[in-house]
Design an enzyme around this catalytic site. Structure first.
Site, PDB file in Angstrom:
ATOM      1  N   ASN A 197    -117.202 -34.439  -7.215  1.00 47.75           N
ATOM      2  CA  ASN A 197    -116.625 -34.259  -8.552  1.00 47.75           C
ATOM      3  C   ASN A 197    -115.491 -35.249  -8.795  1.00 47.75           C
ATOM      4  OD1 ASN A 197    -118.307 -32.102  -9.087  1.00 47.75           O
ATOM      5  ND2 ASN A 197    -116.748 -30.529  -8.805  1.00 47.75           N
TER       6      ASN A 197
ATOM      7  N   ARG B  69    -126.099 -40.211 -18.056  1.00 48.98           N
ATOM      8  CA  ARG B  69    -125.267 -40.914 -17.080  1.00 48.98           C
ATOM      9  C   ARG B  69    -125.659 -40.596 -15.648  1.00 48.98           C
ATOM     10  NH1 ARG B  69    -119.865 -39.416 -18.505  1.00 48.98           N
ATOM     11  NH2 ARG B  69    -119.754 -41.140 -19.980  1.00 48.98           N
TER      12      ARG B  69
ATOM     13  N   HIS C 134    -129.583 -34.557 -26.024  1.00 49.80           N
ATOM     14  CA  HIS C 134    -129.243 -33.603 -24.971  1.00 49.80           C
ATOM     15  C   HIS C 134    -129.975 -32.273 -25.162  1.00 49.80           C
ATOM     16  CE1 HIS C 134    -126.187 -31.067 -22.667  1.00 49.80           C
ATOM     17  NE2 HIS C 134    -126.514 -31.996 -21.799  1.00 49.80           N
TER      18      HIS C 134
END
EC number: 2.7.4.1
Length: 711
Positions: free
Chosen positions: A54, A419, A449
């Site tokens: 992360n 991405r 999306h």
């Protein structure tokens, strides 16, 4: 009130938490899972890896963007009142204690505990001379040929260093006394942790008292121990590890592109050369070596993180894959609702009623079967689908290819701008195009999306449409790890809306309104604001009013301002926000009726659910969209209603209510931006929402099976 009016009333900096500082608090909650003494050991290792991964992405995207603003001399503060430079300073200040905590945990807790369980991460120096000799022979045969030492001197420029790669900085001395700097990359095609049992003891069974045993050495340590073999005739003065993070958020010039696919491919290539935003080095690296790196990578001391431990802890996920089941959570096997067994007529079931699947508690197999059966069914005329993150070995894409081979009309929107999944998606786009699928790459300036599948089928009474809509991706791997909800329906108005959205994506359309769907960037924010305003009006009229919103992120200022307005009208607002939340809860006169909780547990909370009391006529919507500017303004998103009474009640009573009762994995957001575990009230049962949902899915499926047998 309009969005503009709401912002005028509530748009003060103190009414918003900085999104990046809120993200750090989310990653703190991930680290808390690794620190949980009740969690099995390899689950702790998993959360260490997730925390580190992360953080890598945070620097590649968010920190790099802030540094670009600073370089461009942007002085304007964000809505929370912080300038880019102030944000960066606060980010580093907040992260330093977390990183210290991470390495203390790894070094002083996890590594010794692994050793106690016969998973040994050896320091190279603690191996015997005989073991070192065997590993050196292995190094010469298997690793040495892959390595490329790169010198740095007037004739050879400072070598290119790839993003997230681990390297060795080497100081060598020539026979004439000259010192030189060289770099050796630790190849990422080899595992960072080298399991050495088969190398050291090839014919010996790897067990201890009948139990599992595994021994490892860090690949970088093995290379370092044999670095002299790469520089024959030279004296090795010093060797230290380092790792860099680059800016990967390269801006796309889509409006100037003749071919979006080639532009994305070029973008992937450009990422390799993004500016360096972070340098991680070993604590003991001498100043002159660090200064050499900083000067040539064009960074400052503020961009350097020094650690006394292994760099790139995201790579320790390899340990989680070890077959040591007693060191992991008890395995859970997603269930398939009885009515969706493969012997059934899937389309007939959907004609009877809407069907809902809650992943990963329900298996993703029925979704794959839905596409496969459509591909094989001679009565299916067309399949249309959006693909955002599909993975490397997608049975869904293979089914779409088969459908095209069988002569069906297949149209697929493959989002090339997803991405870090661009290369996968480019590959699948080309494979689909080879068989004649109509592949669309998306709209200029917008990511697609939305998660939608439309099946067009010829039936006895004419052509009928079937739809699958979801909060999550068509990815069989993440469907086992992320919580998402999908809906099968043949509702004519929803099907018509989905058809219109596909026409909007593949053709030209100025359509702004839909029958039942909310569609970003056209009207989602406007529709959500209206639903919030209706709850406010109901409360003011003395009618029941309640808002529950579950999402991954809450950042959009107008939505936050509308929730403040609802709170001030007396509407109870419960927010379940996994990650970033810029709303400040519990402030008198602003948000005293708003509670925000976050749940971080075994599965990644990913579903978006919006509930509105509506004077007792409950409304429930599922969505692919978070309440962020990017989802509302710069993406194609679909928000869809759940209208079947039983399904609606199931979401309210057996999903949302359970999350709101969680007192094991839930943390509550306080007005200072910190999160604290929700403590069980005296005598109250402990409720872990994800465990409850696992048990509930299994229990309901078992009950249905028994009822069928009893008939």
């Amino acid at each position: 009130m309009t969005a503009k009016e709401l912002l005028k009333k509530y748009g003060k900096p103190e009414n918003f938490i900085n999104r990046d500082l809120s993200w750090i608090e989310f990653n703190r909650r991930v680290l808390q899972e690794a620190l949980n003494p009740d969690l099995p050991l390899l689950e702790k290792v998993k959360f260490v890896s997730i925390f580190s991964s992360n953080l890598d992405e945070f620097y590649m995207i968010r920190v790099s963007g802030i540094k670009e603003q600073i370089a461009a001399n942007v002085l304007e503060p964000s809505i929370d009142g912080l300038t880019p430079r102030e944000q960066l300073q606060k980010i580093e200040k907040c992260l330093q204690p977390l990183l210290k905590q991470l390495y203390d945990l790894w070094t002083n807790n996890i590594v010794p505990s692994l050793r106690e369980n016969n998973i040994i991460l050896h320091e190279y120096d603690e191996l015997s001379k005989e073991e070192q000799k065997i590993l050196t022979d292995y190094f010469k045969k298997e690793i040495f040929p892959v390595l490329t030492p790169l010198a740095f001197d007037p004739g050879r420029p400072f070598p290119y260093i790839s993003n997230l790669s681990l390297s060795l900085a080497v100081l060598i001395r020539k026979p004439n006394g000259e010192n030189h700097f060289a770099r050796v990359k630790v190849p990422n095609i080899l595992p960072r942790l080298l399991q050495i049992d088969d190398i050291l003891e090839p014919n010996k069974r790897k067990t201890v008292n009948g139990g599992f045993k595994a021994r490892f050495v860090w690949l970088g340590d093995l290379i370092k121990a044999n670095i002299h073999l790469l520089f024959p005739g030279m004296e090795i003065i010093d060797t230290h590890k380092f790792r860099i993070t680059r800016d990967t958020d390269i801006e796309l010039q889509e409006d100037e592109a003749d071919d979006l696919l080639s532009v994305i491919e070029e973008n992937i290539r450009q990422r390799r050369f993004g500016s360096v935003v972070r340098l991680e080095v070993a604590q003991k690296m001498p100043d002159f070596m660090l200064e050499t790196l900083m000067e040539n990578l064009q960074i400052t001391k503020d961009d350097v993180h020094q650690f006394d431990g292994p760099l790139g802890l995201s790579d320790v996920m390899i340990l989680y894959k070890l077959p040591v089941h007693h060191l992991k959570e008890k395995p859970f096997y997603p269930v398939i609702p009885k009515e969706l067994n493969e012997e059934e007529d899937f389309f007939a079931l959907i004609r009877q009623r809407d069907i809902m699947l809650h992943h990963p508690f329900h298996s993703f197999t029925p979704v794959v079967d839905f596409i496969k059966k459509a591909a094989e069914d001679p009565d299916v005329l067309a399949i249309k689908q959006t693909l955002y993150r599909v993975g490397t070995d997608s049975p869904i894409v293979k089914a779409l290819i088969e459908a095209a081979d069988r002569g069906k009309q297949v149209a697929v929107l493959v989002e090339l701008k997803a991405r870090f999944d661009e290369e996968n998606n480019i590959y699948w786009a080309r494979e689909l195009e080879k068989v004649g699928v109509h592949v669309v790459y998306g709209l200029v300036g917008l990511k697609t999306h939305a998660k939608m599948t439309l099946i067009v089928r010829k039936e006895f009474d004419g052509v009928k449409r079937y739809v699958h809509l979801s909060t999550g991706n068509y990815n069989v791997v993440t469907a086992k790890l992320y919580t998402d909800i999908g809906l099968f329906t043949c509702d004519e108005e929803i099907c018509s809306d989905v058809s219109d959205v596909f026409n909007y994506l593949t053709g030209y359309s100025q359509q702004k309104e839909f029958r039942k769907l909310f569609v970003s960037p056209l009207n989602t924010r406007e529709k959500i604001l209206k639903l919030i305003a209706r709850e406010i009006a109901n409360k003011k009229s003395g009618k029941p009013a309640h808002i529950i919103m579950k999402m991954n992120s809450l950042v959009d200022p107008p939505i936050i301002a509308a929730l403040y307005e609802a709170s001030n009208a007396g509407v109870k607002v419960d927010l379940i926000v996994r990650g970033v939340c810029s709303l400040v809860p519990g402030v008198k006169g602003l948000s005293e009726n708003i509670q925000v909780r976050s749940i971080v547990g075994r599965f990644l909370e990913h579903s978006r659910i919006f509930y509105f009391k509506n004077d007792g006529n409950d409304e429930v919507y599922l969505s692919s969209a978070d309440m962020m500017q990017r989802n509302l303004d710069r993406r194609i998103e679909a928000t869809f209603p759940v209208e079947n009474k039983n399904l609606k009640e199931d979401i309210i009573n057996n999903v949302l209510s359970v999350y709101l009762k969680d007192n094991v994995k839930a943390r509550e957001l306080h007005s200072d931006g910190s999160y604290h575990f929700v403590k069980p009230q005296d005598g109250a049962a402990r409720i872990n929402s994800q465990e409850w949902l696992m048990n509930y899915a299994t229990k309901v499926t078992t009950q249905v099976k028994k009822a069928i047998r009893n008939k």
